[in-house]
Scaffold this motif. Structure first.
Motif, PDB file in Angstrom:
ATOM      1  N   LYS A 179       0.444  -0.985   0.342  1.00  0.00           N
ATOM      2  CA  LYS A 179       0.221   0.070  -0.063  1.00  0.00           C
ATOM      3  C   LYS A 179       0.827   1.491  -0.105  1.00  0.00           C
ATOM      4  O   LYS A 179       0.352   2.209  -0.388  1.00  0.00           O
ATOM      5  CB  LYS A 179      -1.079  -0.354   1.102  1.00  0.00           C
ATOM      6  N   GLY A 180       1.695   1.178   0.817  1.00  0.00           N
ATOM      7  CA  GLY A 180       2.889   2.442   0.652  1.00  0.00           C
ATOM      8  C   GLY A 180       4.143   2.873  -0.798  1.00  0.00           C
ATOM      9  O   GLY A 180       4.430   3.791  -0.840  1.00  0.00           O
ATOM     10  N   GLU A 181       3.602   1.437  -1.442  1.00  0.00           N
ATOM     11  CA  GLU A 181       4.222   1.977  -2.699  1.00  0.00           C
ATOM     12  C   GLU A 181       3.603   2.502  -4.133  1.00  0.00           C
ATOM     13  O   GLU A 181       2.404   2.590  -4.140  1.00  0.00           O
ATOM     14  CB  GLU A 181       4.545   0.804  -3.401  1.00  0.00           C
ATOM     15  N   PRO A 238      -8.868   9.819   9.114  1.00  0.00           N
ATOM     16  CA  PRO A 238      -8.092  10.741  10.302  1.00  0.00           C
ATOM     17  C   PRO A 238      -8.454  11.876   9.661  1.00  0.00           C
ATOM     18  O   PRO A 238      -8.287  12.561  10.767  1.00  0.00           O
ATOM     19  CB  PRO A 238      -6.384  10.305  10.806  1.00  0.00           C
ATOM     20  N   ALA A 239      -8.248  12.626   8.344  1.00  0.00           N
ATOM     21  CA  ALA A 239      -8.864  13.206   8.674  1.00  0.00           C
ATOM     22  C   ALA A 239     -10.330  14.104   8.729  1.00  0.00           C
ATOM     23  O   ALA A 239     -10.527  14.930   9.849  1.00  0.00           O
ATOM     24  CB  ALA A 239      -7.806  14.453   7.030  1.00  0.00           C
ATOM     25  N   ALA A 245      -5.405  18.252   3.317  1.00  0.00           N
ATOM     26  CA  ALA A 245      -5.917  17.921   4.209  1.00  0.00           C
ATOM     27  C   ALA A 245      -5.177  15.940   4.428  1.00  0.00           C
ATOM     28  O   ALA A 245      -5.237  15.204   5.898  1.00  0.00           O
ATOM     29  CB  ALA A 245      -7.236  17.476   4.719  1.00  0.00           C
ATOM     30  N   CYS A 246      -4.912  15.532   3.817  1.00  0.00           N
ATOM     31  CA  CYS A 246      -4.624  13.879   3.744  1.00  0.00           C
ATOM     32  C   CYS A 246      -3.348  13.100   4.389  1.00  0.00           C
ATOM     33  O   CYS A 246      -2.298  14.507   3.741  1.00  0.00           O
ATOM     34  CB  CYS A 246      -4.597  13.311   2.244  1.00  0.00           C
ATOM     35  N   THR A 247      -3.377  12.870   4.887  1.00  0.00           N
ATOM     36  CA  THR A 247      -1.775  12.344   5.340  1.00  0.00           C
ATOM     37  C   THR A 247      -1.688  11.132   5.082  1.00  0.00           C
ATOM     38  O   THR A 247      -0.138  10.752   5.262  1.00  0.00           O
ATOM     39  CB  THR A 247      -2.120  11.556   7.105  1.00  0.00           C
ATOM     40  N   THR A 248      -1.737  10.647   3.939  1.00  0.00           N
ATOM     41  CA  THR A 248      -1.156   9.407   2.796  1.00  0.00           C
ATOM     42  C   THR A 248      -1.624   7.684   4.379  1.00  0.00           C
ATOM     43  O   THR A 248      -0.280   7.429   3.800  1.00  0.00           O
ATOM     44  CB  THR A 248      -0.104   9.733   2.220  1.00  0.00           C
ATOM     45  N   CYS A 249      -2.399   7.715   4.732  1.00  0.00           N
ATOM     46  CA  CYS A 249      -1.555   7.406   6.128  1.00  0.00           C
ATOM     47  C   CYS A 249      -2.278   5.530   5.582  1.00  0.00           C
ATOM     48  O   CYS A 249      -2.293   4.430   6.249  1.00  0.00           O
ATOM     49  CB  CYS A 249      -2.711   6.831   7.199  1.00  0.00           C
ATOM     50  N   ASN A 250      -3.668   5.596   4.029  1.00  0.00           N
ATOM     51  CA  ASN A 250      -3.600   4.515   3.883  1.00  0.00           C
ATOM     52  C   ASN A 250      -4.891   3.350   4.144  1.00  0.00           C
ATOM     53  O   ASN A 250      -5.294   2.516   4.479  1.00  0.00           O
ATOM     54  CB  ASN A 250      -2.526   3.213   3.801  1.00  0.00           C
ATOM     55  N   ALA A 251      -5.599   4.351   5.437  1.00  0.00           N
ATOM     56  CA  ALA A 251      -6.582   3.557   6.284  1.00  0.00           C
ATOM     57  C   ALA A 251      -7.835   3.356   5.544  1.00  0.00           C
ATOM     58  O   ALA A 251      -8.132   1.981   5.280  1.00  0.00           O
ATOM     59  CB  ALA A 251      -7.399   4.792   7.172  1.00  0.00           C
ATOM     60  N   GLU A 271      -7.221  -0.065   3.047  1.00  0.00           N
ATOM     61  CA  GLU A 271      -7.491  -0.651   4.109  1.00  0.00           C
ATOM     62  C   GLU A 271      -8.456  -0.984   4.026  1.00  0.00           C
ATOM     63  O   GLU A 271      -9.051  -2.083   4.147  1.00  0.00           O
ATOM     64  CB  GLU A 271      -6.289  -0.257   5.411  1.00  0.00           C
TER      65      GLU A 271
END
Lengths: 265, 455
Positions: free
Chosen positions: B266-268, B334-335, B386-392, B395
Motif C-alpha cells: 500500500k505504501g508504494e 483521520p482527517a 488534509a490527507c496524511t496518506t495513511c492508507n486507512a 485498507e
C-alpha cells in the motif's frame, strides 16, 4: 554507562578497505531533531552492543525525498532519490537499516525502479532480528516489570508494508504488559504527520489528529506509548502534553526502550 | 400469447437500456490514461476470490458484513428462479423447471430461495433502519444528502418489495396448487388456466402469507399470482436498468475492480516515468542540452499529475464507478474524523460525477473543454492538503478502491503544473532542495549527533 562509541562513516570504512554489514540510514529527523536524535543514539548504542559492523553516511546522507513525493513534487523526489542512489551504489551498499518508516518505505518500494536495489529494514525489524539471533541481550538494565506499554503503529510500517509483528516481538522481550489500543495494526489511526503534514499546519477542523490518537493511547492506561517513527514520536509527545499527562505517560521509541532495558543509555 | 410478446418486448427494452448504459460507462472509463494491470493473473484471481467473492473485507465489520452476505448470496441464488421466470415468460410455461423431473430437487431449491428471500427482506429492512433511524455517522455525511441518500433507500425499498412479491407469488401459487388438486381429487372439472398450477415447490416461508390470501376466490388468486409475478419480474428488469446509474453498480464492478487491484504494498507510490527521463538528463554531466531530439509537434504535451478525470488512469475511473458509497473509508479517515473537509468517499463520488458529466458532454457534441475540471470544481485544494496518506481508507474499502492515488495525482498537478502549494510546503521543498532536509538545517550539521554521542 558511557563507553566511548565510534560511529564510522561509509567514507572512513571505504578508506580503510572495510565493508560494513549494514548501512544505518539515520534520516533527517534523526539527524537534526533534538528529540529524534535521542532515538538515533539509542539505535547506535544497540548496534554497538550487538557487535554489528555498521556505518552511517554522515554528511553524505540527504533527504530520501519522501515528503516531497507525498506532497506531489515528483521532480524533487526523483532528484533526491537518484543522488542518494548514486552515493549508495557508489559504496556498494546491500543492506540498509532505517530509523524512520518513511525512509524505510520509500527506499524499499520506490528506489528499486530508479536503480537502487537494497535490502531495507526498519530499525524495529533489525533490533528484533538481533534479539532473536541472540546477538543482543538486554537483561541488565531497567526493568519494565509491571509497566503497561502500548504500541502506536506507524502507517508507513504497518498498513503501508504490513509490518506489525516485529516491533511487538521486540517489545515483548521487555517483560512489560503489552496492551493494544482500540484501533491497532491494520486499523491503527494515523498520528497526523504523514503525507507531508509534518511540515504544515493542519487544515481547519475541530480537533488535531494527534489528540484523537493520544486519546486512544491514554484509554489503555499505558505508562509508555511506544513508537517506531520520529514523526509519530513528536505527535504523540505533543498529544500527551495536550492532556497534561507528561508526568505519568512516557512516549519512547522502541529503540530507546530496548536500550534502557539493556542499560545502554 | 399477448403476454409472451409483451414479456419479450419488456425484456428487449430493458436489455437495450442496460447495454446502452454499459456502453457509456465503458467509453467513460476508457477516457482514462493507460495503466498495465494485466500481470500476475493468479494473484489477481486470488484477490478477487478473497475480496469480492469471499467478501473478506466486508466482514471486518461483522453486523453490516453478515447482513450484506445474506443479500449477496440471496441475490446470486435467487437468479436461478429469475431464470425460470424468464423462460416461463418467453414460452408461456409455468414453473418450467418443475416439469424437468426430479421434483424433490425443485422443492428443495424453491424452499432455499424462499428462506433466502426472507433473509434478504429482513437484511434490507435492517439496512433501512440503519440508514434512516439509527444515527450511524457515515450515512449522514455532507456528501450523503439528496440523490445519494435517495439512491440507497430506493434500492432497499425495491428489494423489500421484490422479495415480498416473490413470496406472495409463491403463497398464492401454493393455494392455487392445493385448490386444483382438491378439485381434481373430487372429480370436479378444472379450468385450463387453473390446471397450470401443478403441485411443485415447497414454501416454508410463504406458507406464513397463506392466511393473507386464503379467503380469495380462485379467479382473484390467479389475478394476484399473475400480478405478483409481473410485478416481480418488471421490478427486476427495472432494477437492471437502474443499477448502472446507481451506486449499486458495485454488484457487477466489484469483481473486475478487485481483479485489477494494485498488488504492490500500500505504501508504494509508483514513480512517474516521464519525470525519471527528465531527471536523468538533468543529473547526467555528459548530457548535451542541445542534443535533445526536436520535440514532435504532434505529440501531446506531457502533463504531470491530474487536473481532470482524463488525466487519471482507467483504473482510478473504474474505482469511481465501483464505489458504493458505504463510507467505511471516510469513517476511518483521520482527517475526516477530526472535522476536516476531506472525505475519501467524496473524492470517489466527485470523480464519478465529473466523469459522467464529461461523458455526457461528449455525447452532446459539446466542446471538449467545458471550462470545468475535477480539481476545484469538484475537489478543493483544502481537501487535498488534509490527507496524511495513511492508507486507512484503502485498507477499509471492501472492494479495494484507492482514493489516495487520486489525491496524490491531483497534488502532483498543483505542484508540478501550477506551482501551487501551501507556503509551508513550498518552504519544505526549498529546504529539501538546498539543504537535503525538510528543515532549514545546513547539510554539514547532519553528523552533529555523532559528536554529541560521546559528550
Amino acid at each position: 554507562m558511557s563507553e566511548y562509541i565510534k560511529v564510522p562513516t561509509m567514507a572512513e570504512m571505504m578508506a580503510s578497505g572495510e565493508v560494513p554489514e549494514v548501512l544505518f540510514w539515520v534520516g533527517c529527523s534523526g539527524s537534526f531533531d533534538d528529540r529524534a536524535k535521542k532515538i538515533t543514539k539509542a539505535i547506535v548504542k544497540i548496534l554497538h552492543r550487538a557487535g554489528v559492523k555498521y556505518a552511517v553516511l554522515g554528511a553524505e546522507e540527504s533527504c530520501t525525498g519522501d515528503p516531497a513525493k507525498r506532497a506531489g513534487n515528483e521532480f524533487l523526489f526523483q532528484m533526491q532519490a537518484m543522488q542518494n542512489i548514486m552515493v549508495l551504489n557508489g559504496y556498494g551498499v546491500k543492506r540498509i537499516v532505517t530509523g524512520c518508516p518513511h525512509c524505510f518505505n520509500i527506499m524499499k518500494n520506490e528506489y528499486p525502479e530508479l536503480g537502487g536495489n537494497y535490502e531495507v529494514l526498519h530499525h524495529t525489524q533489525f533490533i528484533n532480528e538481533l534479539i532473536k539471533d541472540g546477538k543482543l541481550q538486554i537483561t541488565d538494565g531497567k526493568s519494565f516489570k509491571g509497566k503497561r506499554i502500548t504500541f502506536h503503529d506507524p502507517c508507513y510500517l504497518g498498513r503501508a508494508n504490513d509490518v506489525y509483528e516485529a516491533p511487538r516481538e521486540a517489545l515483548q522481550t521487555l517483560d512489560a504488559e503489552l496492551v493494544e489500543m482500540r484501533r491497532c495494526k491494520s486499523k491503527g489511526l494515523c498520528c497526523g504527520a504523514g503525507g507531508a503534514q509534518m511540515f504544515k499546519e493542519a487544515e481547519p477542523g475541530n480537533k488535531e489528529v494527534n489528540v484523537e490518537r493520544t486519546e486512544d493511547a491514554l484509554e489503555t492506561k499505558a505508562n509508555v506509548i511506544a513508537t517506531g517513527c520520529p514523526f509519530c514520536n513528536t505527535m504523540m509527545t505533543d498529544g500527551v502534553k495536550n492532556f497534561e499527562k507528561e508526568g505519568s505517560v512516557e512516549v519512547k521509541d522502541i529503540a530507546e526502550l530496548i536500550a534502557e532495558a539493556g542499560d545502554l543509555l | 400469447m399477448i403476454a409472451q410478446i409483451l414479456f419479450l418486448i419488456l425484456l428487449g427494452v430493458s436489455a437495450f437500456f442496460f447495454a446502452r448504459r454499459i456502453g457509456e460507462i465503458r467509453r467513460n472509463i476508457k477516457l482514462g490514461r493507460d495503466i498495465d494491470r494485466s500481470d500476475n493473473s493468479s494473484e489477481r484471481w486470488k484477490t478477487m476470490f478473497m475480496v469480492a467473492i469471499g467478501q473478506s473485507k466486508m466482514v471486518k465489520r461483522p453486523i453490516a458484513g453478515i447482513l450484506h452476505i445474506l443479500v449477496y448470496v440471496g441475490f446470486i441464488l435467487i437468479n436461478i428462479e429469475v431464470l425460470e421466470i424468464i423462460i416461463d415468460g418467453l414460452f408461456g410455461t409455468h414453473r418450467v423447471f418443475a416439469t424437468l423431473g426430479a421434483g424433490a430437487i425443485y422443492d428443495f431449491l424453491i424452499g432455499c430461495f424462499e428462506i433466502l428471500a426472507f433473509l434478504v427482506l429482513v437484511a434490507c429492512v435492517i439496512f433501512l433502519v440503519r440508514r434512516n433511524v439509527i444515527n450511524i455517522k457515515r450515512f449522514h455525511s455532507k456528501e450523503m444528502t439528496k440523490w445519494p441518500k435517495s439512491d440507497a433507500n430506493i434500492i432497499l425499498v425495491t428489494e423489500v418489495l421484490l422479495m415480498f412479491a416473490l413470496l406472495s407469488m409463491n403463497a398464492t401459487d401454493a393455494i392455487l396448487q392445493e385448490r386444483a388438486a382438491t378439485m381434481m381429487a373430487s372429480g370436479q372439472e378444472v379450468s385450463e388456466t387453473l390446471s397450470h398450477y401443478i403441485e411443485a415447490g415447497s414454501f416454508p416461508v410463504s406458507a406464513w402469507l397463506v392466511p393473507l390470501y386464503d379467503g380469495m376466490s380462485v379467479d382473484a388468486l390467479m389475478t394476484t399470482e399473475r400480478f405478483m409475478w409481473w410485478f416481480h419480474i418488471i421490478g427486476i428488469l427495472g432494477f437492471l436498468v437502474y443499477v448502472p446509474y446507481s451506486k449499486h453498480f458495485h454488484i457487477f464492478l466489484a469483481f473486475p475492480n478487485t481483479y485489477y487491484s494494485k498488488l504492490l504494498p500500500k505504501g508504494e507510490l509508483p514513480n512517474m516515468e516521464a519525470v525519471t527521463n527528465e531527471v536523468k538528463l538533468m543529473l547526467d554531466p555528459n548530457a548535451d542540452p542541445f542534443a535533445a531530439p526536436a520535440p514532435d509537434p504532434d505529440a501531446a504535451p506531457i502533463k504531470f499529475g491530474a487536473k481532470d478525470v482524463q488525466d487519471l488512469t482507467w483504473k482510478q475511473l473504474f474505482d469511481s464507478y465501483t464505489c458504493t458509497e458505504c463510507g467505511r473509508c471516510t469513517s476511518v479517515c483521520p482527517a475526516n474524523q477530526t472535522g476536516k473537509l476531506l472525505s475519501p468517499r467524496k473524492i470517489m463520488m466527485d470523480t464519478r460525477d465529473r466523469l459522467d458529466e464529461v461523458g455526457k458532454g461528449l455525447e452532446n457534441g459539446a466542446p471538449k473543454d467545458d471550462g470545468k475540471s475535477l480539481l476545484r470544481d469538484y475537489i478543493s485544494e483544502e481537501e487535498l492538503w488534509a490527507c496524511t496518506t495513511c492508507n486507512a481508507c484503502v485498507e477499509a474499502c471492501p472492494v479495494n478502491i484507492d482514493p489516495v492515488s487520486i489525491i496524490i495525482d491531483l497534488r502532483r498537478h498543483l505542484i508540478m503544473e501550477e506551482s501551487k502549494s501551501p507556503e509551508s510546503i513550498t518552504a519544505m521543498f526549498n529546504n529539501v532542495e538546498n539543504n537535503g532536509a525538510p528543515w532549514a538545517f545546513p547539510a554539514a550539521d547532519r553528523g552533529k549527533w555523532i559528536e554529541e554521542l560521546n559528550s
